[in-house]
Design an enzyme around this catalytic site. Structure first.
Site, PDB file in Angstrom:
ATOM      1  N   LYS A  42     -39.792 -64.847   5.429  1.00 54.26           N
ATOM      2  CA  LYS A  42     -41.278 -64.405   5.687  1.00 54.26           C
ATOM      3  C   LYS A  42     -41.523 -64.151   6.502  1.00 54.26           C
ATOM      4  O   LYS A  42     -41.891 -62.153   6.616  1.00 54.26           O
ATOM      5  CB  LYS A  42     -42.297 -64.773   4.166  1.00 54.26           C
ATOM      6  CG  LYS A  42     -41.830 -65.523   3.304  1.00 54.26           C
ATOM      7  CD  LYS A  42     -42.659 -65.738   2.470  1.00 54.26           C
ATOM      8  CE  LYS A  42     -43.458 -64.719   2.235  1.00 54.26           C
ATOM      9  NZ  LYS A  42     -43.186 -63.405   0.515  1.00 54.26           N
ATOM     10  N   ASP A 236     -42.331 -58.819   1.124  1.00 57.45           N
ATOM     11  CA  ASP A 236     -42.696 -58.798   2.260  1.00 57.45           C
ATOM     12  C   ASP A 236     -42.752 -57.719   2.995  1.00 57.45           C
ATOM     13  O   ASP A 236     -43.396 -57.177   4.235  1.00 57.45           O
ATOM     14  CB  ASP A 236     -41.561 -58.859   2.715  1.00 57.45           C
ATOM     15  CG  ASP A 236     -41.564 -60.704   2.594  1.00 57.45           C
ATOM     16  OD1 ASP A 236     -42.564 -61.706   2.451  1.00 57.45           O
ATOM     17  OD2 ASP A 236     -39.794 -61.485   2.576  1.00 57.45           O
TER      18      ASP A 236
END
Length: 288
Positions: A42, A236
């Site tokens: 992430k 993301d």
């Protein structure tokens, strides 16, 4: 355009993605239809997304001294992310085992590897955070490091954006330092007891767009209609783009991020799917 200074403190993994017609049930073996490796994590995904959306991005994290580590560093470098503060440690890099079904839904298992070694911040790390416009964090590295980074950012008037995934209990010191909390529909329910304590709450709604609740106001932005291929990394892409546009033009940051997240679903993989600023602007203009 002045580039927003974004520091990302977070994870970087090698994604190992299998494509199947449906998810297996416990004890079942299925034949997959495709397999691919790609940079992920992430933190790394959001750093790449922010750089491609127009940010001046520094990444703080760790890779292992294995082949994956070298490839992960190169991926960040190629996307224009500054990896001067990316450490190389003994042992394996982080990995994520991802399964994607025919509906473009995914399930993910993450093994921290080198990410677990990010247990302290150096003087250089702290200087970078203090001089940034935005500190962007997630929860795939040790929580104490995220707390330390956020507190230092708060002391230096750096905006703290937290994407609290994977969800866990958050200490008061972290909650108090966060300026913007970005969550999905599941996470907002899990963190309902603390969401009213942050100044700005962003809730992503998948194809339904996103909501922004600030103290005294609420805004919704729709996502453009696209044909999804893989939803991995869409959140993301949204978060990285939002961090950049929040500094450049707060009034359109939510819509800008929704476009970025939608475009990311049209390309397989996570890091590679983040759209460029030009692509986001083009779709924004055509959908206006």
């Amino acid at each position: 355009m002045s580039q927003p200074r974004i520091v990302v403190v977070g994870s970087v993994n090698m994604d190992l993605t299998s494509t199947v017609s449906r998810f297996p049930v416990p004890g079942e073996t299925l034949l997959g239809t495709a397999f691919a490796t790609a940079a992920g994590g992430k933190g790394s995904n959001q750093a790449i997304a922010a750089a491609k959306a127009g940010g001046d991005v520094i990444f703080i994290g760790a890779v292992g001294d294995d082949g994956f580590g070298r490839e992960l560093r190169q991926t960040l470098d190629s996307a224009g992310v500054d990896t001067t503060l990316l450490r190389t440690v003994n042992g394996p890099s982080g990995v994520a085992a991802i399964t994607v079904d025919a509906r473009a839904e995914n399930s993910i298992i993450v093994v921290a590897g080198a990410n677990g070694s990010v247990t302290e911040l150096t003087d250089s790390d702290l200087d970078a955070i203090a001089n940034a416009d935005v500190l962007l964090c997630q929860l795939e590295i040790p929580l104490a490091t995220v707390v330390a980074a956020a507190k230092h950012a708060q002391l230096n008037d750096t905006t703290v954006i937290l994407n609290p995934s994977p969800v866990q209990d958050l200490p008061n010191t972290l909650i108090d330092a966060v300026g913007i909390l970005i969550v999905n529909q599941t996470e907002v329910e899990q963190l309902s007891s603390i969401t009213d304590r942050v100044e700005h709450l962003v809730t992503t709604l998948g194809a339904g767009g996103a909501d922004l609740r600030s103290r005294g106001s609420a805004v919704h932005a729709d996502s453009p209609k696209v044909t999804p291929v893989d939803t991995t990394g869409a959140g993301d892409a949204f978060t990285g783009a939002f961090a950049v546009e929040w500094i450049l033009d707060r009034s359109r940051a939510l819509h800008f991020a929704c476009v970025a997240g939608s475009l990311a679903t049209t390309v397989p993989g996570a890091a590679a799917s983040s759209p460029t600023r030009t692509a986001i602007e083009d779709l924004l203009e055509s959908s206006a």
